[in-house]
Motif scaffolding. Structure first.
Motif, PDB file in Angstrom:
ATOM      1  N   THR A   1       0.827  -1.207   0.000  1.00 18.74           N
ATOM      2  CA  THR A   1       0.000   0.000   0.000  1.00 18.74           C
ATOM      3  C   THR A   1       0.859   1.254   0.000  1.00 18.74           C
ATOM      4  O   THR A   1       0.632   2.191  -0.775  1.00 18.74           O
ATOM      5  CB  THR A   1      -0.935  -0.006   1.220  1.00 18.74           C
ATOM      6  OG1 THR A   1      -1.884  -1.066   1.083  1.00 18.74           O
ATOM      7  CG2 THR A   1      -1.686   1.310   1.344  1.00 18.74           C
TER       8      THR A   1
ATOM      9  N   LYS B   1      -6.043   5.711   0.204  1.00 19.09           N
ATOM     10  CA  LYS B   1      -7.244   4.869   0.292  1.00 19.09           C
ATOM     11  C   LYS B   1      -7.572   4.194  -1.039  1.00 19.09           C
ATOM     12  O   LYS B   1      -8.072   3.065  -1.054  1.00 19.09           O
ATOM     13  CB  LYS B   1      -8.433   5.701   0.772  1.00 19.09           C
ATOM     14  CG  LYS B   1      -8.293   6.204   2.200  1.00 19.09           C
ATOM     15  CD  LYS B   1      -9.566   6.836   2.696  1.00 19.09           C
ATOM     16  CE  LYS B   1      -9.896   8.095   1.934  1.00 19.09           C
ATOM     17  NZ  LYS B   1     -11.109   8.775   2.486  1.00 19.09           N
TER      18      LYS B   1
ATOM     19  N   PHE C   1      -5.474   2.068   8.650  1.00 23.51           N
ATOM     20  CA  PHE C   1      -5.730   3.135   7.674  1.00 23.51           C
ATOM     21  C   PHE C   1      -6.001   4.464   8.377  1.00 23.51           C
ATOM     22  O   PHE C   1      -5.512   5.518   7.948  1.00 23.51           O
ATOM     23  CB  PHE C   1      -6.916   2.763   6.784  1.00 23.51           C
ATOM     24  CG  PHE C   1      -6.539   2.025   5.533  1.00 23.51           C
ATOM     25  CD1 PHE C   1      -5.853   2.664   4.516  1.00 23.51           C
ATOM     26  CD2 PHE C   1      -6.868   0.686   5.369  1.00 23.51           C
ATOM     27  CE1 PHE C   1      -5.503   1.996   3.354  1.00 23.51           C
ATOM     28  CE2 PHE C   1      -6.523   0.003   4.212  1.00 23.51           C
ATOM     29  CZ  PHE C   1      -5.839   0.654   3.208  1.00 23.51           C
TER      30      PHE C   1
END
Length: 298
Positions: A71, A210, A250
């Motif tokens: 990520t 995101k 997150f």
């Protein structure tokens, strides 16, 4: 107290607001209780489902950390490419030359209108058909390509709006001292516009972080969210526990990003309040003596 923008509440308005607040709190409590009861009935709050995250490092080292690395890799690559590309197109849209301004506007409006997921899918097909990128690396390339194309277009509009928000006197002052437009943009407009653009830029960076999850959902990119699916299956279908842990990660990641941006913005604003000129005691003494001598001679 009454002002132009606000009328003081009377007794009936105060009672009504208190009633609305109580009703809202009761409804919220009922909703939370319903969620808790449902999860408990489904067995999702059993300690056995949450235990691996607190008693073992296996889920962190096997699933969460590799997913978080992917990520961050995709997000960092997209940011490093999209930021300068967006700045270039944003400045190009302000060009005095039509042959620069119009094509830049067409590119920005085109990629800003296409959903980022479609750009990722097209990127995957492009790398599969016309490049020698391995099948293992294609999802990463496709995710970064989609994020760069879309977010560079959005950042270009942020840069353009930030520069246009400055008073016209800034540009006029630069032209008055003989600066070319490129020099004026680099030395006067962009440094001042950065502070105004920073909140919007950071919001878009959070969106980039995101949106990496789209690659995991569609393109089999092994990012953080997709690792939760595999992890929940391995640990006895602890879907709620796995996705809760990923959601907290997150939230922490984006909160750290916004906190750093807030600190940087405050620092830049404090730096702008400085006059930039430092006058020493010796300079004052010299100036006073010179002034005194001139007065005596007169």
């Amino acid at each position: 107290m009454t002002s132009v923008l606000y009328d003081a509440q009377g007794p009936r308005a105060k009672r009504r607001n208190v009633l609305f607040t109580v009703v809202f709190l009761v409804a919220l409590a009922a909703l939370l209780w319903w969620v808790y009861s449902t999860l408990k009935d489904k067995g999702q709050l059993e300690w056995a489902l949450w235990k691996p995250f607190f008693t073992s490092g296996e889920p962190w080292s096997t699933y969460i950390w590799p997913g978080l690395q992917n990520t961050l890799k995709a997000a960092v690559l997209a940011v490093l490419i999209a930021l300068p590309l967006g700045a270039v197109f944003g400045i190009a849209r302000l060009s005095d030359h039509v042959w620069i301004r119009v094509p830049a506007a067409m590119v920005v409006e085109f990629f800003r209108a296409i959903p980022v997921l479609i750009l990722m899918i097209f990127g995957l097909a492009l790398f599969a058909e016309y490049t020698n990128v391995s099948s293992d690396d294609r999802p990463l390339y496709a995710v970064v390509t989609g994020l760069v194309l879309y977010n560079a277009a959005v950042l270009a509009e942020i840069v353009r709006a930030g520069i246009l928000s400055l008073p016209k006197g800034q540009s006029e002052a630069g032209m008055a001292i003989g600066l070319r437009k490129g020099q004026m943009m680099r030395l006067i407009l962009l440094p001042q516009a950065v502070t105004a653009m920073l909140p919007a830029i950071v919001s878009q960076l959070v969106v980039i972080v995101k949106d990496t999850a789209l690659g995991g959902a569609i393109l089999t990119f092994p990012e953080l969210l997709s690792s939760a699916n595999t992890m929940s299956g391995y640990y006895g279908a602890n879907v709620i526990a796995s996705f809760t842990v990923v959601a907290v990660i997150f939230i922490a990641l984006n909160f750290a990003l916004t906190s750093f941006a807030s600190w940087l913005e405050q620092r830049l604003r404090r730096a702008k309040k400085s006059t930039g000129a430092v006058v020493g005691v010796d300079d004052l003494a010299t100036g006073g003596t010179a002034g005194g001598g001139g007065g005596a001679g007169t």
